[in-house]
Enzyme design. Sequence first.
Site, PDB file in Angstrom:
ATOM      1  N   ARG A  11      34.945 -34.425  74.203  1.00 31.67           N
ATOM      2  CA  ARG A  11      34.595 -34.846  75.543  1.00 31.67           C
ATOM      3  C   ARG A  11      34.733 -36.366  75.420  1.00 31.67           C
ATOM      4  NH1 ARG A  11      28.901 -33.064  76.651  1.00 31.67           N
ATOM      5  NH2 ARG A  11      28.954 -34.380  78.680  1.00 31.67           N
ATOM      6  N   SER A  13      32.693 -38.745  76.714  1.00 27.74           N
ATOM      7  CA  SER A  13      31.235 -39.637  76.974  1.00 27.74           C
ATOM      8  C   SER A  13      31.388 -40.330  75.710  1.00 27.74           C
ATOM      9  CB  SER A  13      30.495 -38.834  77.060  1.00 27.74           C
ATOM     10  OG  SER A  13      29.872 -37.949  75.929  1.00 27.74           O
ATOM     11  N   LYS A  81      24.047 -27.179  71.226  1.00 30.78           N
ATOM     12  CA  LYS A  81      22.928 -26.546  72.491  1.00 30.78           C
ATOM     13  C   LYS A  81      24.055 -26.378  73.653  1.00 30.78           C
ATOM     14  CE  LYS A  81      21.096 -31.192  73.743  1.00 30.78           C
ATOM     15  NZ  LYS A  81      21.838 -31.403  75.293  1.00 30.78           N
ATOM     16  N   ASP A  82      25.247 -26.752  73.760  1.00 29.68           N
ATOM     17  CA  ASP A  82      25.857 -26.714  74.816  1.00 29.68           C
ATOM     18  C   ASP A  82      26.810 -25.384  74.595  1.00 29.68           C
ATOM     19  OD1 ASP A  82      25.123 -29.022  75.948  1.00 29.68           O
ATOM     20  OD2 ASP A  82      27.035 -30.095  75.232  1.00 29.68           O
ATOM     21  N   THR A 125      14.237 -36.150  84.384  1.00 26.93           N
ATOM     22  CA  THR A 125      15.058 -35.365  83.412  1.00 26.93           C
ATOM     23  C   THR A 125      16.036 -34.395  83.946  1.00 26.93           C
ATOM     24  OG1 THR A 125      14.991 -33.634  81.615  1.00 26.93           O
ATOM     25  CG2 THR A 125      13.158 -33.671  83.073  1.00 26.93           C
ATOM     26  N   ARG A 129      13.688 -26.880  81.067  1.00 24.41           N
ATOM     27  CA  ARG A 129      13.145 -26.769  79.829  1.00 24.41           C
ATOM     28  C   ARG A 129      12.087 -28.052  79.831  1.00 24.41           C
ATOM     29  NH1 ARG A 129      13.183 -29.712  75.165  1.00 24.41           N
ATOM     30  NH2 ARG A 129      15.464 -30.534  75.779  1.00 24.41           N
ATOM     31  N   ARG A 130      12.469 -29.150  79.911  1.00 25.10           N
ATOM     32  CA  ARG A 130      11.814 -30.320  79.914  1.00 25.10           C
ATOM     33  C   ARG A 130      10.836 -30.479  81.015  1.00 25.10           C
ATOM     34  NH1 ARG A 130      16.961 -33.809  78.232  1.00 25.10           N
ATOM     35  NH2 ARG A 130      16.791 -33.975  75.748  1.00 25.10           N
ATOM     36  N   GLY A 152      23.802 -37.522  84.370  1.00 22.94           N
ATOM     37  CA  GLY A 152      24.476 -38.805  83.722  1.00 22.94           C
ATOM     38  C   GLY A 152      24.440 -39.030  82.251  1.00 22.94           C
ATOM     39  N   ASN A 153      25.175 -39.960  81.803  1.00 28.52           N
ATOM     40  CA  ASN A 153      25.173 -40.302  80.491  1.00 28.52           C
ATOM     41  C   ASN A 153      23.911 -40.960  80.156  1.00 28.52           C
ATOM     42  OD1 ASN A 153      25.618 -43.025  81.314  1.00 28.52           O
ATOM     43  ND2 ASN A 153      27.843 -42.613  80.788  1.00 28.52           N
ATOM     44  N   VAL A 154      23.740 -41.388  78.808  1.00 32.20           N
ATOM     45  CA  VAL A 154      22.533 -42.116  78.407  1.00 32.20           C
ATOM     46  C   VAL A 154      22.346 -43.376  78.969  1.00 32.20           C
ATOM     47  CG1 VAL A 154      21.682 -43.352  76.346  1.00 32.20           C
ATOM     48  CG2 VAL A 154      22.599 -41.317  76.016  1.00 32.20           C
ATOM     49  N   THR A 156      23.179 -44.389  81.975  1.00 32.59           N
ATOM     50  CA  THR A 156      22.872 -44.172  83.450  1.00 32.59           C
ATOM     51  C   THR A 156      21.295 -43.509  83.540  1.00 32.59           C
ATOM     52  OG1 THR A 156      25.217 -43.227  83.742  1.00 32.59           O
ATOM     53  CG2 THR A 156      23.468 -42.668  85.473  1.00 32.59           C
TER      54      THR A 156
END
Length: 319
Positions: A11, A13, A81-82, A125, A129-130, A152-154, A156
């Site tokens: 990817r 990102s 996890k994806d 989040t 789950r969180r 969004g990414n980290v 963002t």
Amino acid sequence: MTEKALRLGTRRSKLAMAQSGQVADAVSQVTGRPVELVEITTYGDTSREHLAQIGGTGVFVAALREALLRGEVDFAVHSLKDIPTAQHPGLVLAAVPVREDFRDVIVARGATKLTDLPDGARIGTGAPRRMAQLNAYARARGLDIETVPIRGNVDTRIAFVERGELDAVVLAAAGLNRVGRIDEATDFLSPDVMLPAPGQGALAVEAPANDPDLVAALAELDDPFTRIAVTAERSLLAALEAGCSAPVGALADLLAEGQVVKEMRLRGVVGSTDGATMVQLSTTGPVPETHEQALALGRDLATEMLAQGAAGLMGERAH
């Protein structure tokens, strides 16, 4: 003459490029061949909808897998996890390298820890789950918090805190480590407070099943303990018939005395996103020695969780 470069599908990102770059270096070392990154845009990267609405995190994987099957890339790197829990018939999970930190962290204003967040804190989040575990934590302590869905990414996500729109965001420690921003975490959440997503912190190196030489070379990167642990975690997820976006946390960790690994403990949690109802169980036993034993560990714990009502907490069950 130098050998042709291996093409690694990733990817685009910043996080994906960072973790793929680390794998590329390792593959170069074991194969002696150069590795070039091939950037692939996935639907999950371009859609602004919430993950649960667009089919869970499998949306990040499909385009990479299609490129693999078409022969446009030689192998691909995913966040484990994806990946959907069902094995893809034309592909092999060639390696699961040593796992990064599996914990979740918070990034909060004023270097605040979770225990010090004020009443009414707004915590961002994208993961049910969180949300479930944060809300359960707050309920148990008589706190009033609001979990706010974000994507969004980290960069963002952390910007929501920097701009004062949110009091804190929850992120994976592994992701922050890989992009060099772990210093911004204000609190590391113990698995006693927040069980991670099944496979969190681990990478998956996937290759076509019809290229046994490459599969064998990539297998040099495999870490047997990490693979056994994530196999048990993902088996629990699969047996709950839950998709990647379901509010399921799981962690298999090794219990050691000194340098000797004695047992494996598998913990699982399923909860309603408001945290009002939680099913949390664990099991401890000998470290699985085979793939089948690891699968059985996850299945058995899932069966106990289902008997305690876990099925009713997962919203739409994935089929």
